[in-house]
Design a protein around this motif. Sequence first.
Motif, PDB file in Angstrom:
ATOM      1  N   GLY A   6     -18.973  -2.067   0.193  1.00 14.12           N
ATOM      2  CA  GLY A   6     -19.338  -3.452  -0.090  1.00 14.12           C
ATOM      3  C   GLY A   6     -18.195  -4.434   0.008  1.00 14.12           C
ATOM      4  N   PHE A   7     -16.996  -3.940   0.302  1.00 11.92           N
ATOM      5  CA  PHE A   7     -15.822  -4.805   0.384  1.00 11.92           C
ATOM      6  C   PHE A   7     -14.986  -4.444   1.615  1.00 11.92           C
ATOM      7  N   GLU A   8     -14.322  -5.444   2.161  1.00 10.31           N
ATOM      8  CA  GLU A   8     -13.422  -5.234   3.292  1.00 10.31           C
ATOM      9  C   GLU A   8     -12.089  -5.916   3.012  1.00 10.31           C
ATOM     10  N   PHE A   9     -11.038  -5.345   3.554  1.00  6.66           N
ATOM     11  CA  PHE A   9      -9.691  -5.881   3.352  1.00  6.66           C
ATOM     12  C   PHE A   9      -9.509  -7.214   4.079  1.00  6.66           C
ATOM     13  N   ARG A  10      -8.845  -8.149   3.417  1.00  4.19           N
ATOM     14  CA  ARG A  10      -8.489  -9.419   4.028  1.00  4.19           C
ATOM     15  C   ARG A  10      -6.986  -9.667   4.008  1.00  4.19           C
ATOM     16  N   ASP A  11      -6.341  -9.433   2.855  1.00  3.73           N
ATOM     17  CA  ASP A  11      -4.910  -9.737   2.759  1.00  3.73           C
ATOM     18  C   ASP A  11      -4.340  -9.046   1.529  1.00  3.73           C
ATOM     19  N   CYS A  12      -3.048  -8.770   1.597  1.00  2.00           N
ATOM     20  CA  CYS A  12      -2.318  -8.225   0.454  1.00  2.00           C
ATOM     21  C   CYS A  12      -0.873  -8.675   0.564  1.00  2.00           C
ATOM     22  N   ARG A  13      -0.411  -9.430  -0.422  1.00  2.00           N
ATOM     23  CA  ARG A  13       0.956  -9.938  -0.399  1.00  2.00           C
ATOM     24  C   ARG A  13       1.933  -9.026  -1.129  1.00  2.00           C
ATOM     25  N   THR A  14       1.458  -7.888  -1.578  1.00  2.50           N
ATOM     26  CA  THR A  14       2.334  -6.950  -2.280  1.00  2.50           C
ATOM     27  C   THR A  14       2.185  -5.545  -1.690  1.00  2.50           C
ATOM     28  N   LEU A  15       2.133  -5.469  -0.366  1.00  2.00           N
ATOM     29  CA  LEU A  15       1.941  -4.178   0.289  1.00  2.00           C
ATOM     30  C   LEU A  15       3.054  -3.192  -0.040  1.00  2.00           C
ATOM     31  N   MET A  16       4.296  -3.663  -0.068  1.00  2.00           N
ATOM     32  CA  MET A  16       5.412  -2.765  -0.351  1.00  2.00           C
ATOM     33  C   MET A  16       5.310  -2.184  -1.755  1.00  2.00           C
ATOM     34  N   ALA A  17       4.857  -2.995  -2.706  1.00  3.56           N
ATOM     35  CA  ALA A  17       4.692  -2.498  -4.074  1.00  3.56           C
ATOM     36  C   ALA A  17       3.594  -1.439  -4.120  1.00  3.56           C
ATOM     37  N   PHE A  18       2.471  -1.690  -3.454  1.00  3.02           N
ATOM     38  CA  PHE A  18       1.405  -0.698  -3.405  1.00  3.02           C
ATOM     39  C   PHE A  18       1.873   0.590  -2.727  1.00  3.02           C
ATOM     40  N   GLU A  19       2.637   0.457  -1.652  1.00  3.46           N
ATOM     41  CA  GLU A  19       3.151   1.634  -0.967  1.00  3.46           C
ATOM     42  C   GLU A  19       4.046   2.455  -1.888  1.00  3.46           C
ATOM     43  N   GLN A  20       4.831   1.763  -2.694  1.00  4.91           N
ATOM     44  CA  GLN A  20       5.757   2.458  -3.589  1.00  4.91           C
ATOM     45  C   GLN A  20       5.014   3.243  -4.665  1.00  4.91           C
ATOM     46  N   ILE A  21       4.012   2.610  -5.290  1.00  8.59           N
ATOM     47  CA  ILE A  21       3.331   3.306  -6.387  1.00  8.59           C
ATOM     48  C   ILE A  21       2.347   4.356  -5.879  1.00  8.59           C
ATOM     49  N   SER A  22       1.982   4.305  -4.593  1.00 11.29           N
ATOM     50  CA  SER A  22       1.016   5.271  -4.064  1.00 11.29           C
ATOM     51  C   SER A  22       1.683   6.414  -3.305  1.00 11.29           C
ATOM     52  N   ARG A  23       3.009   6.451  -3.318  1.00  9.07           N
ATOM     53  CA  ARG A  23       3.725   7.450  -2.514  1.00  9.07           C
ATOM     54  C   ARG A  23       3.332   8.877  -2.885  1.00  9.07           C
ATOM     55  N   GLY A  24       3.218   9.161  -4.188  1.00  7.45           N
ATOM     56  CA  GLY A  24       2.862  10.515  -4.616  1.00  7.45           C
ATOM     57  C   GLY A  24       1.461  10.908  -4.195  1.00  7.45           C
ATOM     58  N   ALA A  25       0.549   9.938  -4.226  1.00  2.00           N
ATOM     59  CA  ALA A  25      -0.842  10.239  -3.879  1.00  2.00           C
ATOM     60  C   ALA A  25      -0.994  10.568  -2.408  1.00  2.00           C
ATOM     61  N   ARG A  26      -0.100  10.045  -1.569  1.00  2.00           N
ATOM     62  CA  ARG A  26      -0.212  10.303  -0.136  1.00  2.00           C
ATOM     63  C   ARG A  26       0.120  11.757   0.205  1.00  2.00           C
ATOM     64  N   ALA A  27       0.806  12.444  -0.706  1.00  2.00           N
ATOM     65  CA  ALA A  27       1.126  13.856  -0.490  1.00  2.00           C
ATOM     66  C   ALA A  27       0.089  14.767  -1.144  1.00  2.00           C
ATOM     67  N   TRP A  28      -1.013  14.175  -1.569  1.00  2.00           N
ATOM     68  CA  TRP A  28      -2.046  14.895  -2.306  1.00  2.00           C
ATOM     69  C   TRP A  28      -2.790  15.852  -1.377  1.00  2.00           C
ATOM     70  N   ASP A  29      -2.845  17.118  -1.775  1.00  2.00           N
ATOM     71  CA  ASP A  29      -3.669  18.118  -1.105  1.00  2.00           C
ATOM     72  C   ASP A  29      -5.085  17.996  -1.676  1.00  2.00           C
ATOM     73  N   LYS A  30      -6.066  17.764  -0.812  1.00  2.00           N
ATOM     74  CA  LYS A  30      -7.430  17.504  -1.284  1.00  2.00           C
ATOM     75  C   LYS A  30      -8.006  18.660  -2.097  1.00  2.00           C
ATOM     76  N   ASP A  31      -7.417  19.865  -1.949  1.00  2.00           N
ATOM     77  CA  ASP A  31      -7.935  21.019  -2.671  1.00  2.00           C
ATOM     78  C   ASP A  31      -7.352  21.170  -4.071  1.00  2.00           C
ATOM     79  N   SER A  32      -6.275  20.452  -4.362  1.00  2.00           N
ATOM     80  CA  SER A  32      -5.680  20.535  -5.697  1.00  2.00           C
ATOM     81  C   SER A  32      -4.822  19.303  -5.949  1.00  2.00           C
ATOM     82  N   LEU A  33      -4.962  18.744  -7.142  1.00  2.00           N
ATOM     83  CA  LEU A  33      -4.189  17.559  -7.494  1.00  2.00           C
ATOM     84  C   LEU A  33      -2.797  17.957  -7.947  1.00  2.00           C
ATOM     85  N   PRO A  34      -1.778  17.180  -7.573  1.00  2.00           N
ATOM     86  CA  PRO A  34      -0.447  17.445  -8.108  1.00  2.00           C
ATOM     87  C   PRO A  34      -0.394  17.093  -9.583  1.00  2.00           C
TER      88      PRO A  34
END
Length: 266
Positions: A46-74
């Motif tokens: 129901g929503f689509e991306f338009r803009d984000c002025r804090t992309l670097m901050a989001f990238e920083q806090i999501s770094r651990g989640a990007r290494a997430w194995d879908k079969d088990s949570l770190p």
Amino acid sequence: MGAETVRAHLARRLCTQVGVLGFPDAGKTAALVSLYLLVSSNKLEGFEFRDCRTLMAFEQISRGARAWDKDSLPEQITNHTESVDGRTAGFLHFKLADLELQRDLEFFVPDLPGEWTTTLADSNRIDRLEFLRAVDVIWLFVNGQHLANAEARGHAVHRAEIVVKRTAALLGYSIRPSLALVITRRDEGQTHQASVDSILQCATSHGFAASVIEVASFSNHPDVTPAGTGLVELVKTLRPQVRIAPEVLLDERRSDSRFSMNFRRS
């Protein structure tokens, strides 16, 4: 983004400002990271991306989640949130297209350390939370595992209700934002409904238009509760709403042809 930058932006555009409260390990940052990952992969229904002025901050806090194995949570998906100077909130920015309403939804949400909520409950420290006076909605995060545990739920409910009461006192007679009680870790089992109802009743009795949303930012049981459960409903709380003023000066008195003005619920 700092508070001054956010205020300048709000002065120019119609945006929603969010207040976030929750003790350490309540799942506040995990929800923001999950929201970011859903939006970035175009999976927030129901929503689509338009803009984000804090992309670097989001990238920083999501770094651990990007290494997430879908079969088990770190053990640790997100880092513990820390404030740069210990006194001011840092805000994340998002602008989404709301496909149902056919309009843009732009909002600022802080990623606050849980210790700020702890000191609010323990010593009523409010100086760092003054920005709550200007928010449109408050997200109060509560760890769902604490509510599910018979030994822990009484303490968890008591602490959450203290936060509600002290937030209401901080706001005083100003117009109340709505309050979403966000129960996290929905994937770990059913929430204890009586505990949720108690917190909701406390919020309502203190003038908040309160609702409850159960979320699973990530999931140990994706077949039962997919990761990202509840986040669409959480974003919908950011849609513009009529805010409610507390009832004060309830009686009207007439003197000759002049009437006293009063506040009423709208």
